[in-house]
Design an enzyme around this catalytic site. Structure first.
Site, short mmCIF file in Angstrom:
data_model
loop_
_atom_site.label_atom_id
_atom_site.label_comp_id
_atom_site.label_asym_id
_atom_site.label_seq_id
_atom_site.Cartn_x
_atom_site.Cartn_y
_atom_site.Cartn_z
N ASN A 101 0.82 -1.21 0.00
CA ASN A 101 0.00 0.00 0.00
C ASN A 101 0.86 1.26 0.00
O ASN A 101 0.58 2.21 -0.74
CB ASN A 101 -0.93 0.01 1.21
N GLU A 136 -5.77 -7.65 6.21
CA GLU A 136 -5.02 -8.53 5.32
C GLU A 136 -5.02 -9.98 5.82
O GLU A 136 -4.15 -10.77 5.43
CB GLU A 136 -3.57 -8.03 5.17
#
Length: 228
Positions: A101, A136
């Site tokens: 990210n 995640e």
């Protein structure tokens, strides 16, 4: 004239035929209305079914979400206790997910999550559940599987992902490899899903401490934190 109808068979037949025709017309209209209402009900049922499915599905990965996981586990838990069968779970965390990210943007992070989700779904059995647990973290519930079978399934996933090479579609640049850390646990009679996942989570933490890209089962938990 009533006496004329009563004495003339032709008039009587004509009257009966007219009434039958009117009755048939009414029946046809009612049938058409019934068919239309049935179609409307089918559309409503389909819409409700789709809404229910959306409510149970994670929009990013397409995997079942936490709600679906809890429902599946309740059924698997009951079956395991009734039939005295094993039930195991493995919890997955994508290693260094934040860097995908931070360095490449959330779009790439989302693609990584989708890729891992698909890899997980493709490597569990038809009657297992692969789901997104949150963030995640992904999870797999394996009815009928003991700890060793569950660990073997987790290892197939870990190995496949570790060998995977990914590139950024827009630029063609090579991205860091995807690895996962996994904690594995087996259901103990009468415990809750939260108890089992907590044990998997502690095993997962041990996998992170060992350097990531590995699997730890509940058997390997540090003695002071072992359950049972």
């Amino acid at each position: 004239d009533r006496s004329e109808i009563g004495t003339d068979p032709r008039l009587l037949i004509e009257t009966l035929m007219k009434e039958l025709s009117q009755a048939a017309t009414r029946a046809t209209k009612l049938e058409a209305q019934f068919v239309e209402k049935s179609r409307e009900l089918d559309v409503i049922r389909e819409s409700l079914s789709q809404s229910e499915e959306r409510a149970r599905t994670d929009t990013l990965t397409g995997l079942p979400n936490r709600r679906a996981l809890e429902e599946f586990f309740r059924n698997a838990q009951a079956q395991a206790m009734e039939q005295d069968q094993p039930l195991s779970v493995f919890l997955i965390d994508i290693d260094h997910f934040k860097q995908f990210n931070d360095k490449f943007g959330h779009g790439v992070g989302d693609q990584v999550l989708r890729l891992v989700g698909k890899a997980l779904r493709d490597r569990v059995r038809e009657y297992d559940l692969a789901a997104r647990y949150g963030g995640e973290e992904l999870i797999a519930v394996l009815p009928g599987a003991d700890l060793d079978i569950c660990k073997a399934a987790a290892e197939r996933l870990r190995g496949a992902l570790a060998e995977c090479k990914i590139t950024r579609r827009s630029t063609g640049e090579a991205l860091p490899g995807i690895t996962v850390s996994i904690g594995v646990g087996q259901f103990q009679f009468g415990e809750t899903m939260e108890d089992l996942i907590d044990r998997c989570d502690r095993a997962l933490y041990q996998a992170k401490k060992r350097g990531r890209n590995c699997i730890v089962t509940e058997r390997e938990l540090e003695p002071e934190r072992a359950v049972g």
